[in-house]
Scaffold this motif. Structure first.
Motif, PDB file in Angstrom:
ATOM      1  N   MET A   1     -10.868  -4.720  14.120  1.00 39.23           N
ATOM      2  CA  MET A   1      -9.675  -3.940  14.459  1.00 39.23           C
ATOM      3  C   MET A   1      -9.466  -2.767  13.505  1.00 39.23           C
ATOM      4  SD  MET A   1      -8.312  -5.139  17.143  1.00 39.23           S
ATOM      5  CE  MET A   1      -8.428  -6.592  18.184  1.00 39.23           C
ATOM      6  N   SER A   2     -10.452  -2.470  12.669  1.00 41.92           N
ATOM      7  CA  SER A   2     -10.254  -1.437  11.654  1.00 41.92           C
ATOM      8  C   SER A   2     -10.021  -0.051  12.241  1.00 41.92           C
ATOM      9  CB  SER A   2     -11.468  -1.398  10.716  1.00 41.92           C
ATOM     10  OG  SER A   2     -11.516  -2.555   9.932  1.00 41.92           O
ATOM     11  N   GLU A   3     -10.386   0.135  13.518  1.00 48.87           N
ATOM     12  CA  GLU A   3     -10.178   1.451  14.115  1.00 48.87           C
ATOM     13  C   GLU A   3      -8.750   1.623  14.625  1.00 48.87           C
ATOM     14  OE1 GLU A   3     -11.048  -1.364  17.385  1.00 48.87           O
ATOM     15  OE2 GLU A   3     -11.847  -1.007  15.381  1.00 48.87           O
ATOM     16  N   TYR A   4      -7.948   0.584  14.555  1.00 49.94           N
ATOM     17  CA  TYR A   4      -6.614   0.578  15.140  1.00 49.94           C
ATOM     18  C   TYR A   4      -5.578   0.776  14.027  1.00 49.94           C
ATOM     19  CZ  TYR A   4      -2.768  -1.188  18.116  1.00 49.94           C
ATOM     20  OH  TYR A   4      -1.613  -1.351  18.831  1.00 49.94           O
ATOM     21  N   TYR A   5      -5.119   2.008  13.870  1.00 45.09           N
ATOM     22  CA  TYR A   5      -4.096   2.328  12.872  1.00 45.09           C
ATOM     23  C   TYR A   5      -2.865   2.871  13.590  1.00 45.09           C
ATOM     24  CZ  TYR A   5      -7.788   1.872   9.375  1.00 45.09           C
ATOM     25  OH  TYR A   5      -8.798   1.386   8.579  1.00 45.09           O
ATOM     26  N   ILE A   6      -1.693   2.673  13.008  1.00 49.95           N
ATOM     27  CA  ILE A   6      -0.462   3.134  13.660  1.00 49.95           C
ATOM     28  C   ILE A   6      -0.122   4.578  13.282  1.00 49.95           C
ATOM     29  CG2 ILE A   6       0.394   0.743  13.660  1.00 49.95           C
ATOM     30  CD1 ILE A   6       2.510   1.740  11.559  1.00 49.95           C
ATOM     31  N   PHE A   7      -0.998   5.256  12.571  1.00 46.44           N
ATOM     32  CA  PHE A   7      -0.756   6.631  12.143  1.00 46.44           C
ATOM     33  C   PHE A   7      -2.066   7.397  12.239  1.00 46.44           C
ATOM     34  CE2 PHE A   7      -2.258   4.220   8.615  1.00 46.44           C
ATOM     35  CZ  PHE A   7      -3.087   5.072   7.922  1.00 46.44           C
ATOM     36  N   GLU A   8      -1.972   8.709  12.195  1.00 46.36           N
ATOM     37  CA  GLU A   8      -3.162   9.558  12.246  1.00 46.36           C
ATOM     38  C   GLU A   8      -3.581   9.947  10.837  1.00 46.36           C
ATOM     39  OE1 GLU A   8      -4.606  13.845  14.186  1.00 46.36           O
ATOM     40  OE2 GLU A   8      -2.757  12.879  14.862  1.00 46.36           O
ATOM     41  N   LEU A   9      -4.838   9.734  10.522  1.00 46.72           N
ATOM     42  CA  LEU A   9      -5.347  10.065   9.194  1.00 46.72           C
ATOM     43  C   LEU A   9      -5.364  11.573   8.995  1.00 46.72           C
ATOM     44  CD1 LEU A   9      -6.674   8.851   6.603  1.00 46.72           C
ATOM     45  CD2 LEU A   9      -8.881   9.307   7.696  1.00 46.72           C
ATOM     46  N   SER A  10      -4.878  12.022   7.827  1.00 49.17           N
ATOM     47  CA  SER A  10      -4.882  13.440   7.508  1.00 49.17           C
ATOM     48  C   SER A  10      -6.313  13.968   7.418  1.00 49.17           C
ATOM     49  CB  SER A  10      -4.164  13.689   6.183  1.00 49.17           C
ATOM     50  OG  SER A  10      -4.400  15.000   5.706  1.00 49.17           O
ATOM     51  N   GLU A  11      -6.514  15.196   7.858  1.00 50.09           N
ATOM     52  CA  GLU A  11      -7.829  15.828   7.757  1.00 50.09           C
ATOM     53  C   GLU A  11      -8.216  16.082   6.309  1.00 50.09           C
ATOM     54  OE1 GLU A  11      -6.196  20.436   8.312  1.00 50.09           O
ATOM     55  OE2 GLU A  11      -7.457  19.500   9.866  1.00 50.09           O
ATOM     56  N   ASN A  12      -7.262  15.936   5.397  1.00 47.14           N
ATOM     57  CA  ASN A  12      -7.525  16.162   3.976  1.00 47.14           C
ATOM     58  C   ASN A  12      -7.801  14.874   3.201  1.00 47.14           C
ATOM     59  OD1 ASN A  12      -7.018  19.010   4.186  1.00 47.14           O
ATOM     60  ND2 ASN A  12      -4.832  18.541   4.276  1.00 47.14           N
ATOM     61  N   VAL A  13      -7.875  13.761   3.926  1.00 46.83           N
ATOM     62  CA  VAL A  13      -8.031  12.454   3.272  1.00 46.83           C
ATOM     63  C   VAL A  13      -9.271  11.740   3.788  1.00 46.83           C
ATOM     64  CG1 VAL A  13      -6.987  10.160   3.000  1.00 46.83           C
ATOM     65  CG2 VAL A  13      -5.553  12.214   2.862  1.00 46.83           C
ATOM     66  N   THR A  14      -9.967  11.089   2.877  1.00 47.93           N
ATOM     67  CA  THR A  14     -11.096  10.229   3.224  1.00 47.93           C
ATOM     68  C   THR A  14     -10.664   8.778   3.105  1.00 47.93           C
ATOM     69  OG1 THR A  14     -12.746  11.814   2.434  1.00 47.93           O
ATOM     70  CG2 THR A  14     -13.433   9.513   2.578  1.00 47.93           C
ATOM     71  N   ARG A  15     -10.977   7.986   4.121  1.00 46.42           N
ATOM     72  CA  ARG A  15     -10.666   6.553   4.105  1.00 46.42           C
ATOM     73  C   ARG A  15     -11.976   5.770   4.200  1.00 46.42           C
ATOM     74  NH1 ARG A  15      -6.632   5.424   8.421  1.00 46.42           N
ATOM     75  NH2 ARG A  15      -8.371   5.725   9.850  1.00 46.42           N
ATOM     76  N   THR A  16     -12.192   4.863   3.253  1.00 44.87           N
ATOM     77  CA  THR A  16     -13.419   4.079   3.197  1.00 44.87           C
ATOM     78  C   THR A  16     -13.090   2.595   3.230  1.00 44.87           C
ATOM     79  OG1 THR A  16     -14.402   5.793   1.781  1.00 44.87           O
ATOM     80  CG2 THR A  16     -15.547   3.666   1.908  1.00 44.87           C
ATOM     81  N   GLN A  17     -13.742   1.854   4.098  1.00 47.41           N
ATOM     82  CA  GLN A  17     -13.554   0.412   4.127  1.00 47.41           C
ATOM     83  C   GLN A  17     -14.277  -0.228   2.947  1.00 47.41           C
ATOM     84  OE1 GLN A  17     -14.544  -1.296   7.953  1.00 47.41           O
ATOM     85  NE2 GLN A  17     -13.608   0.417   9.060  1.00 47.41           N
ATOM     86  N   VAL A  18     -13.593  -1.140   2.263  1.00 43.06           N
ATOM     87  CA  VAL A  18     -14.174  -1.809   1.101  1.00 43.06           C
ATOM     88  C   VAL A  18     -13.940  -3.314   1.199  1.00 43.06           C
ATOM     89  CG1 VAL A  18     -13.869   0.212  -0.375  1.00 43.06           C
ATOM     90  CG2 VAL A  18     -12.078  -1.525  -0.301  1.00 43.06           C
ATOM     91  N   ARG A  19     -14.738  -4.053   0.464  1.00 43.03           N
ATOM     92  CA  ARG A  19     -14.611  -5.513   0.403  1.00 43.03           C
ATOM     93  C   ARG A  19     -14.757  -5.944  -1.052  1.00 43.03           C
ATOM     94  NH1 ARG A  19     -13.841  -8.879   5.195  1.00 43.03           N
ATOM     95  NH2 ARG A  19     -14.067  -7.446   6.938  1.00 43.03           N
ATOM     96  N   TYR A  20     -13.946  -6.911  -1.467  1.00 41.28           N
ATOM     97  CA  TYR A  20     -14.009  -7.444  -2.819  1.00 41.28           C
ATOM     98  C   TYR A  20     -13.336  -8.806  -2.814  1.00 41.28           C
ATOM     99  CZ  TYR A  20      -9.294  -5.544  -2.613  1.00 41.28           C
ATOM    100  OH  TYR A  20      -8.010  -5.264  -2.214  1.00 41.28           O
ATOM    101  N   LYS A  21     -13.544  -9.593  -3.863  1.00 38.48           N
ATOM    102  CA  LYS A  21     -13.005 -10.952  -3.902  1.00 38.48           C
ATOM    103  C   LYS A  21     -11.872 -11.075  -4.910  1.00 38.48           C
ATOM    104  CE  LYS A  21     -17.180 -13.359  -2.360  1.00 38.48           C
ATOM    105  NZ  LYS A  21     -18.208 -14.385  -2.694  1.00 38.48           N
ATOM    106  N   ASN A  22     -10.905 -11.929  -4.582  1.00 35.87           N
ATOM    107  CA  ASN A  22      -9.894 -12.276  -5.576  1.00 35.87           C
ATOM    108  C   ASN A  22     -10.419 -13.431  -6.431  1.00 35.87           C
ATOM    109  OD1 ASN A  22      -9.444 -14.708  -4.157  1.00 35.87           O
ATOM    110  ND2 ASN A  22      -7.578 -13.968  -3.172  1.00 35.87           N
ATOM    111  N   ARG A  23      -9.631 -13.888  -7.378  1.00 36.48           N
ATOM    112  CA  ARG A  23     -10.149 -14.894  -8.317  1.00 36.48           C
ATOM    113  C   ARG A  23     -10.301 -16.269  -7.686  1.00 36.48           C
ATOM    114  NH1 ARG A  23      -6.495 -18.184 -11.104  1.00 36.48           N
ATOM    115  NH2 ARG A  23      -4.285 -17.748 -10.746  1.00 36.48           N
ATOM    116  N   TYR A  24      -9.835 -16.426  -6.471  1.00 38.48           N
ATOM    117  CA  TYR A  24     -10.067 -17.675  -5.739  1.00 38.48           C
ATOM    118  C   TYR A  24     -11.339 -17.601  -4.892  1.00 38.48           C
ATOM    119  CZ  TYR A  24      -5.353 -19.049  -7.066  1.00 38.48           C
ATOM    120  OH  TYR A  24      -4.234 -19.383  -7.786  1.00 38.48           O
TER     121      TYR A  24
END
Length: 317
Positions: A1-24
């Motif tokens: 569902m990452s393509e589904y946002y409730i707002f339009e991304l600014s042409e001046n902004v880069t958005r990158t999907q990331v993954r990381y773990k918490n301490r659990y």
């Protein structure tokens, strides 16, 4: 569902999907927002932003990040553990400890970015995440400043009950554990439909109507944010108070932002009273609770930018 946002991304902004773990060891799904003209050879101030209770990164957090990235911040949004695209089983569990930890995990990730100044990382919590952001800051000195918007302290539910009501609720939830165990999965009752609807259902109380006007209608609906959590999640919030040590955040500053007409005002007012200087209570005129989720005309971005930049400048002195 990452393509589904409730707002339009600014042409001046880069958005990158990331993954990381918490301490659990739970893998969190996040979005990293940066200005397109950012010089990655420099180090920038950074913010981690949490969603309203039951919300996801594609909603309010992304709205904030989209604007603040244009103002020079590196911004990380994330789905809480057990929610959205993040890991964690069973789904829809709510945990005061783990949801607070998710903020610190965001600081872990931001601090690993070569273009982030580790001494200039702050947190923003919207609605229920306000309580989690403050809870994280109580035990994580790397969070140099905290802002909350339309804050809810989910753990305050205990204080709203009489002793008899509390005892009855604990007994009800305790027995629900047997039911969940025998079924092999915890009870989860979502609050909002899978698809947005055209109108608010009849018979809802005023607060429920307000939330439905965001989550249930096209304005803020997201299929990963049907709200509600596993029924027995409430047990942890009856036993674990998020803000018992809010005074320990000082001398790091806190900014409480609330709408003039928000039904949730008392949460910010109570937390402000318990906090120690430096602290500020900022009231947005003619705004209700959900206005601070996505209304870019009412969210006080100038104030937010000034708050964090002042806090980070003080940190360097």
């Amino acid at each position: 569902m990452s393509e589904y946002y409730i707002f339009e991304l600014s042409e001046n902004v880069t958005r990158t999907q990331v993954r990381y773990k918490n301490r659990y060891g739970i893998e969190l799904a996040g979005d990293l927002y940066r200005a397109k003209n950012m010089d990655e050879g420099r180090k920038y101030p950074a913010l981690v932003i949490g969603a309203p209770y039951g919300g996801v990164k594609e909603q309010g957090p992304g709205v904030y990040a989209n604007v603040l990235a244009q103002r020079g911040f590196v911004v990380l949004t994330f789905d809480p553990s057990f929610k959205g695209e993040s890991g964690g089983e069973p789904r829809h569990v709510s945990s005061p400890e783990i949801f607070s930890e998710d903020f610190s995990a965001g600081v872990d990730y931001l601090g690993s970015c070569a273009f982030v100044d580790r001494e200039q990382i702050g947190a923003i919590g919207i609605c229920g995440s306000g309580g989690f952001a403050l809870s994280a800051a109580q035990m994580d000195s790397r969070i140099k400043a905290v802002a909350t918007a339309s804050m809810y302290d989910i753990s305050a539910m205990r204080g709203k009950m009489t002793p008899e009501q509390l005892s009855q609720r604990i007994d009800q939830l305790s027995r629900q554990r047997w039911t969940d165990f025998e079924k092999g999965e915890p009870e989860y009752i979502p609050s909002f439909p899978k698809e947005p609807v055209l109108s608010i259902p009849e018979g809802l109380d005023p607060v429920s109507r307000e939330f439905f006007s965001f989550y249930g209608l096209k304005r803020g609906h997201h299929p990963n944010a049907r709200a509600g959590h596993t029924t027995t999640s409430d047990l942890a919030f009856l036993n674990y108070q998020l803000l018992n040590h809010i005074d320990s955040i000082s001398p790091r500053p806190i900014l409480f932002i609330m709408g003039e007409n928000a039904h949730s005002r008392h949460y910010s007012e109570d937390a402000y009273a318990a906090a120690v200087e430096p602290k500020e209570l900022y009231i947005v005129p003619d705004a209700i609770h959900i206005d601070l989720y996505d209304d870019v005309e009412k969210i006080p971005f100038d104030k937010i930018e000034d708050f964090f930049m002042t806090a980070f400048s003080s940190e360097k002195d």
